[in-house]
Design a protein around this motif. Structure first.
Motif, short mmCIF file in Angstrom:
data_model
loop_
_atom_site.label_atom_id
_atom_site.label_comp_id
_atom_site.label_asym_id
_atom_site.label_seq_id
_atom_site.Cartn_x
_atom_site.Cartn_y
_atom_site.Cartn_z
N ILE A 1 -40.67 78.34 24.63
CA ILE A 1 -39.70 78.13 23.93
C ILE A 1 -39.38 76.81 23.60
O ILE A 1 -39.36 76.56 21.59
CB ILE A 1 -38.11 79.18 24.43
CG1 ILE A 1 -38.03 80.07 23.66
CG2 ILE A 1 -37.28 78.54 23.26
CD1 ILE A 1 -36.97 81.17 25.23
N CYS A 2 -39.37 76.05 24.28
CA CYS A 2 -39.49 74.56 24.36
C CYS A 2 -40.39 74.08 23.36
O CYS A 2 -40.65 73.41 22.45
CB CYS A 2 -39.26 73.80 25.50
SG CYS A 2 -37.98 73.31 26.41
N LEU A 3 -41.70 74.53 23.30
CA LEU A 3 -42.68 74.06 23.10
C LEU A 3 -42.78 74.63 21.26
O LEU A 3 -43.08 73.71 20.79
CB LEU A 3 -44.41 74.63 23.73
CG LEU A 3 -44.48 73.96 25.12
CD1 LEU A 3 -46.02 74.52 24.91
CD2 LEU A 3 -44.67 72.29 24.28
N THR B 1 -40.82 64.54 15.50
CA THR B 1 -40.76 64.12 17.14
C THR B 1 -41.35 63.64 17.17
O THR B 1 -42.81 63.61 17.73
CB THR B 1 -40.64 66.01 18.27
OG1 THR B 1 -39.56 66.68 17.04
CG2 THR B 1 -40.04 65.53 19.10
N PRO B 2 -41.64 62.14 18.45
CA PRO B 2 -42.82 61.72 18.91
C PRO B 2 -42.92 62.77 20.06
O PRO B 2 -42.48 63.48 20.95
CB PRO B 2 -42.06 60.10 19.57
CG PRO B 2 -40.97 60.09 18.81
CD PRO B 2 -40.63 61.46 18.76
N PRO B 3 -44.74 62.73 20.39
CA PRO B 3 -44.77 63.60 21.96
C PRO B 3 -44.41 63.12 22.88
O PRO B 3 -44.41 63.90 23.91
CB PRO B 3 -45.95 63.01 22.07
CG PRO B 3 -47.02 62.79 20.41
CD PRO B 3 -45.22 61.68 19.51
N GLY C 1 -40.06 64.71 27.46
CA GLY C 1 -38.86 63.90 28.18
C GLY C 1 -38.62 66.03 27.84
O GLY C 1 -37.66 66.35 28.89
N TYR C 2 -38.13 66.24 26.38
CA TYR C 2 -37.41 67.87 26.45
C TYR C 2 -37.80 68.72 27.67
O TYR C 2 -37.06 69.50 27.70
CB TYR C 2 -37.11 67.95 25.20
CG TYR C 2 -36.39 67.42 24.22
CD1 TYR C 2 -35.12 67.15 24.60
CD2 TYR C 2 -36.66 66.43 22.85
CE1 TYR C 2 -34.27 66.04 23.54
CE2 TYR C 2 -36.03 65.60 22.57
CZ TYR C 2 -34.95 65.49 22.45
OH TYR C 2 -33.84 64.93 21.85
N VAL C 3 -38.99 69.19 27.23
CA VAL C 3 -39.23 70.19 28.12
C VAL C 3 -38.98 69.81 29.55
O VAL C 3 -38.78 71.08 30.12
CB VAL C 3 -41.32 70.05 28.00
CG1 VAL C 3 -42.18 70.91 28.99
CG2 VAL C 3 -41.74 70.70 26.58
N LEU C 4 -39.31 68.16 30.33
CA LEU C 4 -39.07 68.74 31.24
C LEU C 4 -37.46 69.11 31.86
O LEU C 4 -37.26 69.07 32.87
CB LEU C 4 -39.59 66.94 31.61
CG LEU C 4 -39.32 66.41 33.15
CD1 LEU C 4 -40.35 67.29 34.33
CD2 LEU C 4 -39.19 64.73 33.23
N PHE C 5 -36.93 68.64 30.70
CA PHE C 5 -35.88 68.32 31.33
C PHE C 5 -35.05 70.09 31.17
O PHE C 5 -34.60 70.45 32.04
CB PHE C 5 -34.84 67.91 30.07
CG PHE C 5 -32.91 68.37 29.82
CD1 PHE C 5 -32.00 67.64 30.50
CD2 PHE C 5 -32.45 68.89 29.13
CE1 PHE C 5 -30.73 67.78 30.90
CE2 PHE C 5 -31.59 69.34 29.13
CZ PHE C 5 -30.10 68.95 30.18
N ALA C 6 -35.97 70.37 30.41
CA ALA C 6 -35.36 72.32 29.91
C ALA C 6 -36.11 72.76 31.26
O ALA C 6 -35.35 74.00 31.57
CB ALA C 6 -36.09 72.75 28.88
N LEU C 7 -37.70 72.97 31.71
CA LEU C 7 -37.63 73.26 33.10
C LEU C 7 -36.98 72.85 33.64
O LEU C 7 -36.80 73.58 35.33
CB LEU C 7 -39.29 72.34 33.66
CG LEU C 7 -39.89 73.91 32.24
CD1 LEU C 7 -41.15 72.88 32.65
CD2 LEU C 7 -40.27 74.65 32.26
N SER C 8 -36.89 72.03 34.41
CA SER C 8 -35.87 71.39 35.60
C SER C 8 -34.57 71.72 35.39
O SER C 8 -33.94 72.43 36.87
CB SER C 8 -35.35 69.34 35.14
OG SER C 8 -36.85 69.03 34.97
N LEU C 9 -33.35 71.96 34.62
CA LEU C 9 -32.40 72.33 34.71
C LEU C 9 -32.98 74.31 34.50
O LEU C 9 -31.73 74.64 35.33
CB LEU C 9 -32.27 72.33 32.97
CG LEU C 9 -30.78 73.07 32.82
CD1 LEU C 9 -29.58 72.36 33.14
CD2 LEU C 9 -30.20 73.24 31.22
N ARG C 10 -33.84 74.56 34.16
CA ARG C 10 -33.97 76.51 34.27
C ARG C 10 -34.32 76.61 35.75
O ARG C 10 -33.40 77.47 36.58
CB ARG C 10 -34.70 76.85 34.25
CG ARG C 10 -35.22 77.95 33.76
CD ARG C 10 -37.08 78.40 34.62
NE ARG C 10 -36.99 79.60 35.41
CZ ARG C 10 -36.87 79.97 36.15
NH1 ARG C 10 -37.26 79.44 37.40
NH2 ARG C 10 -37.66 81.52 36.87
#
Length: 137
Positions: free
Chosen positions: A13-15, A24-26, A31-40
């Motif tokens: 979903i993040c990707l 969106t810069p890579p 960072g967003y993906v890492l945040f989402a996975l950490s939150l999960r």
């Protein structure tokens, strides 16, 4: 398997969301993906902690209703036994024995088999009450 599926779904979903935003810069995307996975990860750990806590509270409540004495409930939850405890209290504290040896006035409940006719704990019961016990380490 379900755990792996939920991780992959979260990552997918993040990707998907950020792949369709061309500006969106890579680094920000990572960072967003890492945040989402950490939150999960945090949410799953928190949910399992709450479930374990609720199971402990439910058992404590059930024992409180059953015995109506907080000292007995605390002892059972701490997996302790004592002289004079009933067979039912012993079952609630230590669970079913590995083996029961019946003989005359006494029954011996054996826990924690460590070999042929060898057990870590033996509890002697007389008239369905704990009389004595031995612990071997």
């Amino acid at each position: 398997m379900m755990n792996l599926f939920s991780w992959l779904t979260c990552l997918g979903i993040c990707l998907y969301v950020f792949a369709h935003r061309g500006d969106t810069p890579p680094g920000l995307l990572a960072g967003y993906v890492l945040f989402a996975l950490s939150l999960r990860w945090w949410l799953v750990r928190r949910i399992s902690h709450v479930r374990a806590s609720n199971a402990h509270l439910a058992r404590s409540f059930e024992l409180s209703r059953k015995y109506r004495d907080h000292r007995i409930v605390e002892a059972i939850l701490s997996e302790k036994i004592w002289k004079g405890a009933t067979a039912e209290m012993l079952l609630d504290s230590w669970g079913p024995p590995s083996e029961v040896k019946q003989g005359g006035d006494y029954d011996v409940w054996c826990y924690g088999r460590v070999g042929e006719n060898r057990f870590r704990h033996r509890v002697t019961m007389k008239l369905n009450r704990v009389k004595t016990w031995t612990n071997r380490n």
